[in-house]
Design a protein around this motif. Structure first.
Motif, PDB file in Angstrom:
ATOM      1  N   GLU A  62      35.831  40.253  39.060  1.00 42.82           N
ATOM      2  CA  GLU A  62      36.471  39.614  37.695  1.00 42.82           C
ATOM      3  C   GLU A  62      37.615  39.058  38.462  1.00 42.82           C
ATOM      4  O   GLU A  62      37.840  39.055  39.389  1.00 42.82           O
ATOM      5  CB  GLU A  62      36.617  40.387  36.767  1.00 42.82           C
ATOM      6  N   GLU A 254      33.735  36.681  35.418  1.00 45.69           N
ATOM      7  CA  GLU A 254      34.944  37.425  33.884  1.00 45.69           C
ATOM      8  C   GLU A 254      34.635  38.105  33.740  1.00 45.69           C
ATOM      9  O   GLU A 254      33.797  38.479  34.024  1.00 45.69           O
ATOM     10  CB  GLU A 254      35.086  35.646  33.061  1.00 45.69           C
ATOM     11  N   ASN A 255      35.169  38.675  33.069  1.00 45.15           N
ATOM     12  CA  ASN A 255      34.579  40.101  32.392  1.00 45.15           C
ATOM     13  C   ASN A 255      33.835  39.896  31.831  1.00 45.15           C
ATOM     14  O   ASN A 255      33.923  38.834  30.290  1.00 45.15           O
ATOM     15  CB  ASN A 255      36.608  40.436  31.626  1.00 45.15           C
ATOM     16  N   GLN A 257      32.500  41.935  28.856  1.00 50.72           N
ATOM     17  CA  GLN A 257      32.418  41.803  27.916  1.00 50.72           C
ATOM     18  C   GLN A 257      33.432  40.779  27.075  1.00 50.72           C
ATOM     19  O   GLN A 257      33.163  40.534  25.554  1.00 50.72           O
ATOM     20  CB  GLN A 257      33.432  42.822  27.842  1.00 50.72           C
ATOM     21  N   LYS A 258      34.436  40.150  27.802  1.00 51.91           N
ATOM     22  CA  LYS A 258      34.920  39.045  27.046  1.00 51.91           C
ATOM     23  C   LYS A 258      33.866  38.182  26.502  1.00 51.91           C
ATOM     24  O   LYS A 258      34.065  36.916  25.674  1.00 51.91           O
ATOM     25  CB  LYS A 258      36.249  38.392  27.342  1.00 51.91           C
TER      26      LYS A 258
END
Length: 782
Positions: A62, A254-255, A257-258
């Motif tokens: 990430e 990036e993450n 899940q976000k």
């Protein structure tokens, strides 16, 4: 923007230890990529590369940003494309001088987002803290990049500090040669860099893309009724543009899940609005399908951004470039944003190592599996330093194709032999002239065996030896001759056995015992020359030796000596006695360009195959004496008579011997059936790793035969049947591509088979006794 304000706005803090460090502490590693040649990738390869980059995206942690930059520059050729003082070499440089050309460079930058909003410029401790994390970051990046280096598609080179600075200079100056000093920049609704003016177009939303996107698209120009020529989806806005441009491709890891949470919010919004708008319903279904696909396949959500910068020094040319780009976008059903108000922010945040600064409004959600579809994985033709000077089929820019050294080094081929197929009227002799002339210019020893006087002009030009066989005044050979008894090796005896079997049996079948007994006679015959034999080796003395001797008991059961003598009598003391009994055999060791012209005996059932074999044996004797020199033997149409019966064994012998002595055999014919329909066909194909074919658009019926007998893949066939006049398909081992044969007027005059043009040239040659003057005079009248 004035230089003082640029210094404040410029996002890069330092280039140190082969790293880019931004003012916010973002650390970037850089690589230069050498990509596959344009039109060389098929759908399978393109999908494989996409999977490779999907793997790289998923392997990086990430807060990593992948920035890929493709630079395309319009330029003019200034340097010499050919070395040497020969007429045709000089004509190449004149022909290509200042020819417009396109160059391409690809760079990959991987950035660790520091997530810091604090400037490093006044905080040394903070800077040192970020630098301490470099090693861990580099290890992760190197692991990911290793996925590329293990594949045959790419050559990856890590950028050092000097090269990084050079790339920064290229971007900031929009110039192929990076400038260390910064130009004045202006962003008043149009980009201005020094004296260059530019525009920027961005893809920053799924709404700008078509509803469905495939990895490849059909190229109409190169497709036929039976073949679909596939190109990468994104090609029209990359290599398809013939203007100065940079294609920026940025992926934010990036993450996941976000990102998914943001998608879920959007999903709920669209779900509630779907009852009011059919368009919202479609978007809801698309996002729902996207989310399910990522979850099921363990893919990764990312943010992505793509933009193209165009520029020129001329407003009118820039307008033409914009039209090109907009038409290319229409072809792909993409509706980009032409950037005006955010031009400064986007331009500066696309500086290598500065992509953290790309505004959120210009990013959109993607998934690791689909994002590579929008990345460019092709380049212009990569030329070699040596080889045949051809041109790329797109821009006719000069490119050298090495069929000699590089393919062997890379393990693509184990032999240099080649088959050349050129249906009538496609320019087969023209191409062979072009290859032979350049190999001669590069130091090769060239031997050509031909029907039709196709190579007479070239031979006269380089002052080579031209032998046109005349039955009334025949060439005199002596394949039995040797200067030292050590020359009488197994290869020579294999050749003589094939020759004698042919003279005795012709195309009739023979018994294995007969062949073995001839071998015994040859062994016994040459043993006599170790005992002070006063005679010299030749056909006549061998004939007499067989007549007077016997090599085994009950020989007559297996060997009909009377039949043997009757069949060979003409070569002993009859009408062909001069051909095989020369006391002074042709010595070609020091001749670098030799042509044997067989037109006068092409229909003779005995002389044609015999003299062809003898010519090749003379060449064999020559090449054994110069093992270190490159040797090329071209057999144009003459191979058929030596590919039947025992002659098929001779073909195998020829291939084997040439390979051992740093040579190649190039056999040329009109149709693949010519090879397939002969007993020697399988041996020729099995011992040939390079295939060269001219346009076969009128030979679509041969498609299945190419696949079956030459192991052409569907991709090879798509390329082959896309070729047009003066284009050539070349397959070296498993790799294939198409090139153009675009030559100078002088080379055209030398190679042309046009009867009217040749009459003019040879008439001048008879007067001037100088082929260079004859060709020059012809060109001047064009």
């Amino acid at each position: 923007m004035k230089s003082d304000s640029l210094n404040k706005t410029f996002p890069i803090y330092a280039v140190e230890n082969d790293l880019l460090i931004s003012k916010n502490g973002d650390i970037t590693v850089g690589y230069k990529l050498q990509l596959p040649q344009i039109y060389s990738l098929d759908k399978v390869s393109i999908n494989r590369i996409n999977q490779l980059f999907d793997k790289i995206i998923r392997s990086l942690p990430e807060d990593t940003i992948i920035q890929k930059q493709d630079y395309f520059f319009v330029d003019k050729i200034k340097e010499a494309v050919t070395e040497g003082d020969l007429m045709l070499s000089r004509s190449d440089n004149k022909f290509f001088y200042e020819k417009p050309t396109l160059s391409h460079e690809c760079y990959l930058f991987i950035t660790k987002d520091s997530k810091s909003k604090i400037s490093l410029t006044g905080n040394t401790k903070l800077y040192q803290k970020y630098m301490s994390e470099v090693n861990d970051f580099i290890k992760v990046v190197n692991t990911s990049i290793s996925f590329l280096t293990k594949e045959e598609f790419f050559v990856v080179e890590a950028l050092n500090s000097n090269t990084i600075i050079e790339v920064l200079g290229k971007y900031m100056s929009l110039s192929p040669k990076g400038q260390e000093s910064l130009n004045d920049l202006f962003f008043d609704k149009q980009l201005q860099v020094g004296n260059k003016i530019g525009e920027m177009y961005a893809i920053s939303s799924y709404n700008q893309l078509p509803l469905s996107v495939e990895t490849t698209k059909k190229n109409i120009d190169f497709s036929t009724q039976k073949t679909d020529f596939q190109i990468p989806f994104i090609q029209p806005i990359c290599l398809g543009l013939e203007c100065n441009h940079i294609y920026n491709q940025v992926i934010f890891i990036e993450n996941s899940q976000k990102v998914f949470s943001k998608l879920k919010t959007k999903l709920n919004q669209f779900k509630s609005l779907a009852i009011l708008s059919k368009e919202n319903e479609v978007t809801y279904d698309q996002i729902d399908q996207l989310v399910n696909n990522v979850i099921e396949n363990e893919l990764r959500f990312v943010y992505q951004h793509f933009n193209i910068i165009l520029w020129d020094i001329n407003e009118e040319k820039l307008e033409n470039s914009k039209n090109q780009l907009e038409n290319a976008f229409k072809e792909l059903s993409i509706v980009p944003n032409q950037i005006k108000h955010s031009l400064k922010d986007l331009f500066l945040s696309n500086i290598p190592g500065a992509c953290v600064g790309i505004p959120e409004t210009y990013k959109f959600i993607g998934i690791s599996e689909q994002t590579p579809i929008f990345l460019n994985f092709e380049s212009y033709y990569q030329g070699n330093k040596e080889g045949i000077l051809l041109t790329d089929r797109k821009n006719e820019a000069p490119v050298r194709l090495d069929l000699w050294i590089e393919p062997v080094k890379r393990g693509l081929i184990v032999n240099r032999n080649r088959l050349i197929f050129g249906p009538s009227g496609t320019g087969k002799s023209f191409l062979i002239n072009h290859i032979a002339s350049q190999y001669y210019e590069q130091g090769h020893h060239i031997v050509m065996i031909d029907i039709g006087n196709s190579y007479k002009k070239l031979c006269n030009l380089v002052k080579g030896q031209y032998y046109a066989y005349d039955p009334d005044v025949p060439l005199e050979f002596n394949p039995f001759h040797f200067n030292h008894i050590d020359e009488v090796n197994n290869d020579k005896k294999i050749f003589l056995t094939s020759l004698i079997i042919f003279l005795w049996k012709g195309e009739d079948p023979f018994k294995r015992e007969e062949k073995q007994i001839i071998g015994l006679y040859l062994d016994a015959y040459y043993e006599t020359f170790t005992k002070n034999n006063d005679s010299y080796p030749c056909m006549s003395s061998f004939y007499e030796f067989v007549d007077k001797n016997q090599v085994m008991d009950n020989e007559e059961k297996y060997f009909d000596k009377i039949s043997f003598q009757l069949s060979l009598r003409d070569f002993y003391d009859g009408k062909y006695s001069k051909i095989l009994n020369s006391e002074k055999p042709i010595d070609l060791v020091h001749e670098r360009f030799i042509v044997f012209e067989m037109d006068n005996i092409k229909d003779h059932p005995i002389l044609f195959p015999l003299v062809t074999m003898l010519c090749i044996d003379v060449v064999m004797s020559k090449i054994r004496k110069i093992p270190e020199a490159k040797k090329s033997i071209f057999i144009d149409e003459c191979w058929k008579p030596i590919s039947k019966g025992e002659m098929a064994q001779f073909i195998k012998y020829l291939y084997k011997t040439v390979r051992k002595f740093y040579g190649e055999v190039a056999i040329a014919t009109q149709d693949v059936e010519d090879i397939l329909d002969t007993p020697a066909g399988p041996a020729m194909i099995n011992n040939t790793d390079t295939m060269i074919l001219l346009s076969h658009k009128k030979k679509m019926a041969t498609k299945d035969k190419f696949a079956q007998y030459l192991s052409f893949s569907e991709s090879d066939l798509e390329k082959l049947f896309s070729t047009d006049k003066r284009e050539v398909f070349v397959k070296v081992g498993s790799l294939s591509n198409v090139y153009k044969v675009s030559v100078s007027p002088e080379r055209y005059a030398c190679y042309s088979s046009n009867a009217d043009e040749n009459k003019i040239i040879f008439d001048t040659y008879k007067k001037q006794k100088n082929m260079e003057l004859a060709l020059t005079e012809f060109v001047e009248k064009l």
